[in-house]
Write a protein that holds these residues in place. Structure first.
Motif, PDB file in Angstrom:
ATOM      1  N   LEU A  77       0.841  -1.198   0.000  1.00 33.57           N
ATOM      2  CA  LEU A  77       0.000   0.000   0.000  1.00 33.57           C
ATOM      3  C   LEU A  77       0.881   1.255   0.000  1.00 33.57           C
ATOM      4  O   LEU A  77       2.056   1.209   0.356  1.00 33.57           O
ATOM      5  N   PRO A  78       0.310   2.401  -0.398  1.00 34.37           N
ATOM      6  CA  PRO A  78       1.152   3.578  -0.639  1.00 34.37           C
ATOM      7  C   PRO A  78       1.471   4.394   0.615  1.00 34.37           C
ATOM      8  O   PRO A  78       1.423   5.618   0.566  1.00 34.37           O
ATOM      9  N   HIS A  79       1.805   3.718   1.748  1.00 31.90           N
ATOM     10  CA  HIS A  79       2.052   4.488   2.965  1.00 31.90           C
ATOM     11  C   HIS A  79       3.291   5.370   2.866  1.00 31.90           C
ATOM     12  O   HIS A  79       3.323   6.472   3.388  1.00 31.90           O
ATOM     13  N   ASN A  80       4.333   4.870   2.180  1.00 27.05           N
ATOM     14  CA  ASN A  80       5.549   5.672   2.076  1.00 27.05           C
ATOM     15  C   ASN A  80       5.303   6.938   1.262  1.00 27.05           C
ATOM     16  O   ASN A  80       5.759   8.020   1.622  1.00 27.05           O
ATOM     17  N   GLU A  81       4.562   6.782   0.157  1.00 27.96           N
ATOM     18  CA  GLU A  81       4.254   7.953  -0.657  1.00 27.96           C
ATOM     19  C   GLU A  81       3.456   8.960   0.137  1.00 27.96           C
ATOM     20  O   GLU A  81       3.684  10.161   0.040  1.00 27.96           O
ATOM     21  N   LEU A  82       2.514   8.446   0.926  1.00 29.48           N
ATOM     22  CA  LEU A  82       1.673   9.328   1.733  1.00 29.48           C
ATOM     23  C   LEU A  82       2.527  10.092   2.744  1.00 29.48           C
ATOM     24  O   LEU A  82       2.422  11.312   2.867  1.00 29.48           O
ATOM     25  N   ALA A  83       3.406   9.355   3.433  1.00 27.38           N
ATOM     26  CA  ALA A  83       4.266  10.012   4.425  1.00 27.38           C
ATOM     27  C   ALA A  83       5.140  11.062   3.756  1.00 27.38           C
ATOM     28  O   ALA A  83       5.334  12.164   4.289  1.00 27.38           O
ATOM     29  N   LEU A  84       5.652  10.743   2.576  1.00 26.68           N
ATOM     30  CA  LEU A  84       6.505  11.701   1.866  1.00 26.68           C
ATOM     31  C   LEU A  84       5.713  12.924   1.417  1.00 26.68           C
ATOM     32  O   LEU A  84       6.205  14.047   1.498  1.00 26.68           O
ATOM     33  N   GLN A  85       4.499  12.672   0.942  1.00 26.77           N
ATOM     34  CA  GLN A  85       3.682  13.811   0.516  1.00 26.77           C
ATOM     35  C   GLN A  85       3.419  14.734   1.707  1.00 26.77           C
ATOM     36  O   GLN A  85       3.469  15.957   1.581  1.00 26.77           O
ATOM     37  N   ILE A  86       3.167  14.136   2.871  1.00 24.77           N
ATOM     38  CA  ILE A  86       2.936  14.944   4.069  1.00 24.77           C
ATOM     39  C   ILE A  86       4.215  15.722   4.420  1.00 24.77           C
ATOM     40  O   ILE A  86       4.174  16.916   4.698  1.00 24.77           O
ATOM     41  N   ALA A  87       5.363  15.031   4.367  1.00 23.72           N
ATOM     42  CA  ALA A  87       6.622  15.695   4.691  1.00 23.72           C
ATOM     43  C   ALA A  87       6.875  16.874   3.749  1.00 23.72           C
ATOM     44  O   ALA A  87       7.392  17.909   4.152  1.00 23.72           O
ATOM     45  N   ARG A  88       6.503  16.729   2.479  1.00 27.33           N
ATOM     46  CA  ARG A  88       6.723  17.802   1.497  1.00 27.33           C
ATOM     47  C   ARG A  88       5.776  18.968   1.722  1.00 27.33           C
ATOM     48  O   ARG A  88       6.153  20.127   1.613  1.00 27.33           O
ATOM     49  N   GLN A  89       4.501  18.633   2.006  1.00 25.09           N
ATOM     50  CA  GLN A  89       3.476  19.676   1.952  1.00 25.09           C
ATOM     51  C   GLN A  89       3.133  20.300   3.305  1.00 25.09           C
ATOM     52  O   GLN A  89       2.524  21.367   3.343  1.00 25.09           O
ATOM     53  N   ALA A  90       3.488  19.630   4.397  1.00 25.84           N
ATOM     54  CA  ALA A  90       3.021  20.080   5.714  1.00 25.84           C
ATOM     55  C   ALA A  90       3.428  21.513   5.987  1.00 25.84           C
ATOM     56  O   ALA A  90       4.581  21.882   5.837  1.00 25.84           O
ATOM     57  N   LYS A  91       2.458  22.323   6.359  1.00 28.48           N
ATOM     58  CA  LYS A  91       2.766  23.694   6.754  1.00 28.48           C
ATOM     59  C   LYS A  91       1.721  24.192   7.743  1.00 28.48           C
ATOM     60  O   LYS A  91       0.607  23.690   7.814  1.00 28.48           O
ATOM     61  N   VAL A  92       2.127  25.204   8.506  1.00 27.35           N
ATOM     62  CA  VAL A  92       1.198  25.830   9.423  1.00 27.35           C
ATOM     63  C   VAL A  92       0.799  27.149   8.793  1.00 27.35           C
ATOM     64  O   VAL A  92       1.648  27.898   8.304  1.00 27.35           O
ATOM     65  N   LEU A  93      -0.507  27.416   8.758  1.00 28.43           N
ATOM     66  CA  LEU A  93      -0.998  28.598   8.062  1.00 28.43           C
ATOM     67  C   LEU A  93      -0.425  29.875   8.657  1.00 28.43           C
ATOM     68  O   LEU A  93      -0.268  29.998   9.864  1.00 28.43           O
ATOM     69  N   LYS A  94      -0.148  30.808   7.802  1.00 29.24           N
ATOM     70  CA  LYS A  94       0.293  32.161   8.183  1.00 29.24           C
ATOM     71  C   LYS A  94       1.545  32.148   9.045  1.00 29.24           C
ATOM     72  O   LYS A  94       1.735  32.981   9.897  1.00 29.24           O
ATOM     73  N   LYS A  95       2.413  31.171   8.870  1.00 29.96           N
ATOM     74  CA  LYS A  95       3.614  31.176   9.687  1.00 29.96           C
ATOM     75  C   LYS A  95       4.782  30.709   8.850  1.00 29.96           C
ATOM     76  O   LYS A  95       4.627  29.879   7.959  1.00 29.96           O
ATOM     77  N   SER A  96       5.949  31.211   9.140  1.00 29.80           N
ATOM     78  CA  SER A  96       7.129  30.694   8.454  1.00 29.80           C
ATOM     79  C   SER A  96       8.141  30.327   9.523  1.00 29.80           C
ATOM     80  O   SER A  96       8.933  31.133   9.954  1.00 29.80           O
ATOM     81  N   ASP A  97       8.036  29.090   9.985  1.00 28.78           N
ATOM     82  CA  ASP A  97       8.929  28.622  11.041  1.00 28.78           C
ATOM     83  C   ASP A  97      10.011  27.746  10.449  1.00 28.78           C
ATOM     84  O   ASP A  97       9.908  27.283   9.328  1.00 28.78           O
ATOM     85  N   GLN A  98      11.032  27.509  11.259  1.00 32.87           N
ATOM     86  CA  GLN A  98      12.055  26.547  10.867  1.00 32.87           C
ATOM     87  C   GLN A  98      11.467  25.157  10.954  1.00 32.87           C
ATOM     88  O   GLN A  98      10.872  24.796  11.965  1.00 32.87           O
ATOM     89  N   PHE A  99      11.652  24.402   9.926  1.00 33.20           N
ATOM     90  CA  PHE A  99      11.011  23.103   9.838  1.00 33.20           C
ATOM     91  C   PHE A  99      12.069  22.046   9.537  1.00 33.20           C
ATOM     92  O   PHE A  99      12.958  22.283   8.736  1.00 33.20           O
ATOM     93  N   ALA A 100      12.031  20.909  10.204  1.00 31.56           N
ATOM     94  CA  ALA A 100      13.014  19.860   9.935  1.00 31.56           C
ATOM     95  C   ALA A 100      12.337  18.495   9.930  1.00 31.56           C
ATOM     96  O   ALA A 100      11.293  18.315  10.553  1.00 31.56           O
ATOM     97  N   VAL A 101      12.933  17.556   9.208  1.00 33.10           N
ATOM     98  CA  VAL A 101      12.421  16.188   9.167  1.00 33.10           C
ATOM     99  C   VAL A 101      13.483  15.262   9.744  1.00 33.10           C
ATOM    100  O   VAL A 101      14.656  15.356   9.379  1.00 33.10           O
ATOM    101  N   VAL A 102      13.091  14.418  10.706  1.00 33.86           N
ATOM    102  CA  VAL A 102      13.999  13.372  11.167  1.00 33.86           C
ATOM    103  C   VAL A 102      13.390  12.055  10.721  1.00 33.86           C
ATOM    104  O   VAL A 102      12.223  11.783  10.983  1.00 33.86           O
ATOM    105  N   PHE A 103      14.203  11.297   9.996  1.00 30.43           N
ATOM    106  CA  PHE A 103      13.681  10.085   9.390  1.00 30.43           C
ATOM    107  C   PHE A 103      14.425   8.881   9.959  1.00 30.43           C
ATOM    108  O   PHE A 103      15.652   8.833   9.923  1.00 30.43           O
ATOM    109  N   GLY A 104      13.686   7.950  10.530  1.00 28.08           N
ATOM    110  CA  GLY A 104      14.312   6.747  11.067  1.00 28.08           C
ATOM    111  C   GLY A 104      13.782   5.521  10.338  1.00 28.08           C
ATOM    112  O   GLY A 104      12.589   5.257  10.361  1.00 28.08           O
ATOM    113  N   ALA A 105      14.680   4.812   9.664  1.00 32.75           N
ATOM    114  CA  ALA A 105      14.256   3.623   8.928  1.00 32.75           C
ATOM    115  C   ALA A 105      14.755   2.388   9.648  1.00 32.75           C
ATOM    116  O   ALA A 105      15.932   2.293   9.984  1.00 32.75           O
ATOM    117  N   MET A 106      13.850   1.455   9.894  1.00 29.90           N
ATOM    118  CA  MET A 106      14.226   0.230  10.601  1.00 29.90           C
ATOM    119  C   MET A 106      13.909  -0.964   9.747  1.00 29.90           C
ATOM    120  O   MET A 106      12.744  -1.221   9.441  1.00 29.90           O
TER     121      MET A 106
END
Lengths: 593, 459
Positions: free
Chosen positions: B155-184
């Motif tokens: 199922l496309p869970h990885n694509e979904l997670a990546l799409q969220i990582a790409r698009q996630a934003k908080v409205l009307k704000k420009s904060d520092q944003f980082a992704v920590v990715f742990g693959a097991m």
């Protein structure tokens, strides 16, 4: 028990289980301090020269050979003014004080007082010099919050003649009175220390008669719990156990609430902490925090302290019961408590019972719930302690050991169902398998205070829902066309009971709490629509259920839940319903003519 | 206090026993020197006066009782931290594997992590727009939440997670944003999918990756979340970043846990998983959140593939009890071609109520959400009924519900892999779809919103 402090040494460490030696005077359940960091622990087994200790804190870094100091006392809670509104961990360390002194994270070996020992309280005596007082008797009070008078009682086991007692300002450790017993005079302070695993004594148990009003329609109307009763809420994740527990903590008609977050989410406790101070107690109009005590041992906090947290909570609750208050304790979730027992039992290499749980699981569960009840206190007043426990069965499987052990002792069962939750029917209490053994008891109360028809309506509504369930089977096989008009009416009215009465939105300002009177009007509206429609359907063969359901009054019935309590009289729609139906039938007759 | 021994006495699975010790501490890190010169790592699981039970991270292959040297470090496992870690790739034990330089530590932290004081937490309530209607509209994500994706093989869970990582934003704000990715225990392909997608969108510049591949030592998997979260805590609460932690695949983590537990001969709980798995998972998941007076936050999206799509399996079950909701990916929706195939009914975001509504998203959001849920739930029920009875046996209103359910799946749930819907678009689409149903069915909506939104058809 000896109060002598001894020192032994660590032999081995495996997770929260520590084995120590050279503590010959050690007692079962005694509190010890472990290692250089003075971690908090409790003795759980004795084997010749070896002592098995469960440590309430993370043990990483401990070394064999470090010292273990015994305290001479069992795990206890400290009771006295200043306890209300507090937030504690499972072993009664105040989290707010820890935050101020140690920062954002809970470090190890923290030793802070559970109460503020320096704060002065205005003590008002209730007895005078020369009075004879018995154990548990109230000798005075302090106004701890505007809602709650904190009574100062003679500690259990102590009685005698008041030699002196004075009004004034005291800290909890200063004596407020001196009591002479058999020629020996001893001071009495506002502080009591009580071991958590021992129930506090009372004079006798009384049969509960009053319901705990919760403002939750499905509970008050169908599955009520009594003051001093026990209830359990099992359900799979996402079925709304915590929301129900929060709703009860907010709106239940108790004087005091003890909320135990046992192995659950940190954010849920934060939610309570942030929301409760702004919410008003429906009875007193004061902030809810003024009647609440929180025990927060979240899932990532040490597992042994989680095991202790429900005991700490219920002991505090018993203390307020002894003052003659109606207290309710919410334990969310007892499954986490059971799992903590299992984890420790596993480390002790005990013979496992069902699903790895220790064989004493059910006796511990029963022992916990049996600490509830309505009692006559030692001091002569009446108090009650209601226990509401959430259970989180794996996979929602109600046959698992914790649910089964709980069902054997509790009298109310609110069965939460995932399918209802998926349809966002909250509270997701299944009306077909839930039960309450207090309905008969509480019917009498509602008859007196609300309306004599209360029990009749309850039974009528429930039988409609049962009938709907049967009809659903037919519909599934052959479709709705096979139903007669009166059966269709049952289906529609049951749908209305489900959606307009049972469904209740905890996050809506108005819908979150419904008074008994409003509940009565709401069910009366729906049932009178049923009775009146049924009469007319029988009289007019051409009358269709769908025409009735299209009446605007139907939508009004649905919207009563959003009617504020101030407009209570607007909630009674029975005359509107009759008028609307009369109008409908008269137009039918005209068109027939 | 570093001490070295040559007194290995037992080797069984990933567990070794070292004898004749001069004392060691519980949880301390151990280095094991093999005769061929290679070095492995382990951790003390049980400390006795002259004996230690050690769990080996890289397995016990080729270990020999007589010629292996064991060095006790005297410290639990630690990670070197500095702002330079951003943009780097590490192994499961925090060693750089991207040909870059060793990290020069500004800060050294143990990876265990202390529990956050519940009193110090700030309640998550900031709406995160992921651009995916099934999440934003119905199962809203907020900053500081832990929201897992429950999925299955294929199922496309990885694509979904990546799409969220790409698009996630908080409205009307420009904060520092980082992704920590742990693959097991993921395959090289999967890992590559993440790395290249992060690289493509430029997100790698603000990401830290910890990667343990399927053929890397099993035990190392247990260390990945600890390293990832210690890093996340540093970025969030020391440097003020808003961190999104993606952990995949939690199922592999739990299997590793079971493997170690079995090797230790512990009494198994359900399906052989250890009785403490709940607590163990909680110490991972509960490390996310917000802290009072700290600007950063940790939001977590663990991915787990449910064995045989069974949500009562201990892994999804215990996870669901700890996390603040879950996003279900549905096989049947995906089979219909409806990416992202979110099954909205069993999905849930527990924190949504504080993140939506007036001043957060829009005033009508809570009512609209409830109405959509109840309408779609009923639609699905009727769909099932229609399978047995045929559509013609249904009442007129129920036929409308079927149409609603179909269109809801096709237009609301389904969206393009690159489609980034604003919350207003999502909400308006909801009202537009509700037009299929008559006004009398809007029982979950307050009158004012019927007036303001329903009657205008979402425009």
């Amino acid at each position: 028990m000896s109060n002598e402090k001894q020192q032994g040494r660590i032999v081995s460490i495996s997770g929260p289980l520590i084995v120590a030696e050279d503590l010959p005077q050690a007692h079962m359940m005694e509190v010890v301090r472990i290692g250089n960091e003075k971690l908090f622990g409790e003795i759980i087994e004795l084997h010749k020269n070896l002592v098995y200790i469960q440590c309430y804190e993370e043990t990483t870094g401990l070394r064999p050979g470090e010292t273990v100091t015994s305290s001479g006392v069992p795990l206890s809670v400290t009771l006295g003014p200043g306890i209300i509104g507090a937030i504690y961990d499972g072993v009664q360390r105040p989290l707010d004080t820890i935050y101020k002194s140690h920062g954002d994270y809970i470090a190890r070996g923290i030793d802070v007082d559970p109460l503020d020992y320096s704060k002065k309280w205005d003590f008002h005596p209730l007895v005078k010099d020369g009075d004879i007082v018995k154990e548990g008797e109230k000798i005075g009070w302090v106004e701890e919050t505007p809602t709650i008078k904190h009574y100062i009682m003679m500690p259990p086991g102590r009685s005698g003649t008041i030699e002196s007692i004075q009004e004034g300002s005291f800290t909890v450790k200063e004596p407020v009175a001196t009591v002479t017993e058999k020629g020996i005079s001893q001071p009495v302070t506002m502080l009591q220390i009580w071991p958590v695993r021992t129930k506090r004594p009372f004079a006798k148990r009384i049969v509960p008669t009053q319901p705990l009003i919760t403002g939750q329609r499905v509970i008050d109307m169908f599955f009520p719990v009594a003051e001093g009763g026990t209830a359990c809420v099992p359900g799979p994740f996402g079925s709304g156990k915590t929301v129900i527990q929060h709703q009860l903590a907010k709106w239940a008609s108790a004087d005091m609430i003890v909320y135990v977050g046992c192995g659950e989410r940190g954010n849920e406790m934060t939610d309570v902490l942030m929301e409760f101070p702004h919410l008003k107690d429906p009875k007193t109009g004061r902030s809810l925090m003024e009647r609440t005590i929180l025990i927060a041992n979240t899932s990532n906090m040490p597992v042994a302290a989680r095991e202790a947290s429900v005991y700490s909570g219920i002991t505090i609750a018993e203390y307020f019961r002894d003052m003659g208050y109606n207290v309710a304790i919410m334990a969310d979730s007892t499954s986490r408590w059971a799992e903590a027992m299992r984890e420790i039992s596993g480390r002790l290499e005990e013979m496992p019972g069902e699903e790895g749980y220790p064989a004493y699981l059910s006796s511990r569960v029963a022992g916990f719930y049996e600490r509830s009840g309505k009692v006559q206190t030692l001091g002569g007043s009446e108090g009650s302690l209601s226990v509401i426990g959430a259970v989180s069965p794996p996979g929602g499987d109600l046959s698992e050991p914790v649910v089964q052990a709980t069902l054997r002792v509790v009298k109310v069962f609110w069965s939460l169902e995932a399918s209802l939750a998926y349809a966002r029917h909250f509270p997701a209490i299944n009306w077909l398998n839930s039960y309450s053994l207090y309905s008969n008891l509480t019917d009498a109360y509602f008859k007196d205070t609300i309306d004599t028809l209360w029990p009749t309506y309850r039974i009528q509504a429930m039988s409609l829902l049962q009938k709907e369930n049967e009809l659903n089977e037919i519909v599934r096989l052959v479709g709705t066309d096979a139903l007669s008009e009166s059966e269709k009416l049952v289906m529609e009215i049951s749908k209305s009971i489900r959606e307009d009465f049972l469904h209740q939105n905890a996050f809506d300002d108005i819908d979150t709490f419904t008074s008994g009177r409003k509940q009565f009007y709401m069910i009366q509206n729906i049932l009178s629509l049923y009775t009146e429609s049924l009469l007319r359907i029988r009289a007019h063969k051409t009358l269709k259920v769908s025409d009735i359901m299209d009446l605007p009054v139907r939508a009004s019935i649905a919207r009563v839940k959003y009617q504020p309590e101030e407009n209570i009289e607007k909630c009674n729609l029975t005359t509107h319903i009759k008028e609307a139906l009369d109008k409908l039938t008269s137009t039918l007759e005209e068109s027939n003519d | 206090m570093i001490k070295e021994y040559k007194t290995l006495s037992d080797v069984a699975g990933p567990i070794i026993i070292v004898d004749g010790l001069d004392g060691c501490s519980y949880g301390e890190l151990v280095e094991i020197f093999l005769p061929d010169g290679s070095v492995r790592h382990g951790e003390v699981l049980k400390a006795e006066e002259h004996k230690a039970l050690v769990q080996m991270f890289e397995g016990t292959e080729n270990l020999n009782i007589h010629s292996t040297r064991i060095r006790f470090s005297g410290k639990p496992s630690e990670i070197k931290l500095s702002p330079d870690i951003i943009g780097r790739v590490f192994s499961g034990l925090g060693k750089p594997i991207d040909d870059g330089e060793e990290i020069i530590a500004q800060e050294i932290r143990t990876t265990m992590g202390d529990p956050i004081n519940p009193y110090a937490r700030d309640y998550p309530s900031e709406f995160i727009q992921t651009g995916i209607s099934g999440i934003d509209g119905l199962n809203t994500l907020v900053r500081g939440q832990k929201l897992p994706i429950f999925s299955g093989a294929g199922l496309p869970h990885n694509e979904l997670a990546l799409q969220i990582a790409r698009q996630a934003k908080v409205l009307k704000k420009s904060d520092q944003f980082a992704v920590v990715f742990g693959a097991m225990g993921v395959t090289f392909d999967e890992s590559n999918e993440f790395v290249s997608s992060l690289r493509e969108s430029g997100a790698i510049e603000r990401s830290v990756l910890f990667i343990n591949l399927a053929n890397d030592p099993v035990i190392e998997r247990l260390a990945v979340p600890k390293y990832a979260l210690t890093t996340a805590e540093y970025l969030a609460f020391d440097l003020g970043y808003h961190v999104l932690v993606i952990l995949t695949d939690m199922t592999n983590y739990c299997e590793a846990l079971r493997e170690v537990s079995a090797a230790r001969k512990e009494i198994p709980g359900r399906r052989g998983y250890p009785g403490y798995m709940y607590t163990d998972l909680a110490t991972i998941y509960e490390r996310c959140g917000r802290i009072k007076n700290k600007s950063g936050s940790i939001t977590m999206m663990p991915i787990l593939s449910m064995p045989d799509d069974d949500k009562t399996h201990p892994i999804p079950d215990l996870t669901g009890y700890i996390t603040e909701g879950q996003i279900f990916v549905s096989r049947s929706l995906y089979a219909k071609g409806y990416y992202p195939a979110i099954d909205v009914l069993p999905s849930l975001s527990r924190l949504k109520d504080k993140g939506i509504g007036k001043d957060k998203t829009r005033e009508d959001h809570p009512n609209l959400m409830n109405q959509l849920f109840s309408a779609y739930a009923h639609g699905r029920e009727v769909q099932e009924l229609a399978v047995i009875l045929g559509e013609s046996a249904l009442s007129d209103i129920d036929q409308l519900y079927i149409r609603f359910a179909d269109e809801f799946e096709q237009r609301y749930v389904k969206q393009n892999r690159r489609e980034d819907r604003t919350i207003t678009e999502t909400l308006d689409l909801g009202w537009e779809l509700l037009q299929i149903l008559p006004e009398t069915e809007m029982t979950r909506v307050r009158d004012e919103f019927i007036e303001r939104y329903y009657r205008k058809g979402g425009r």
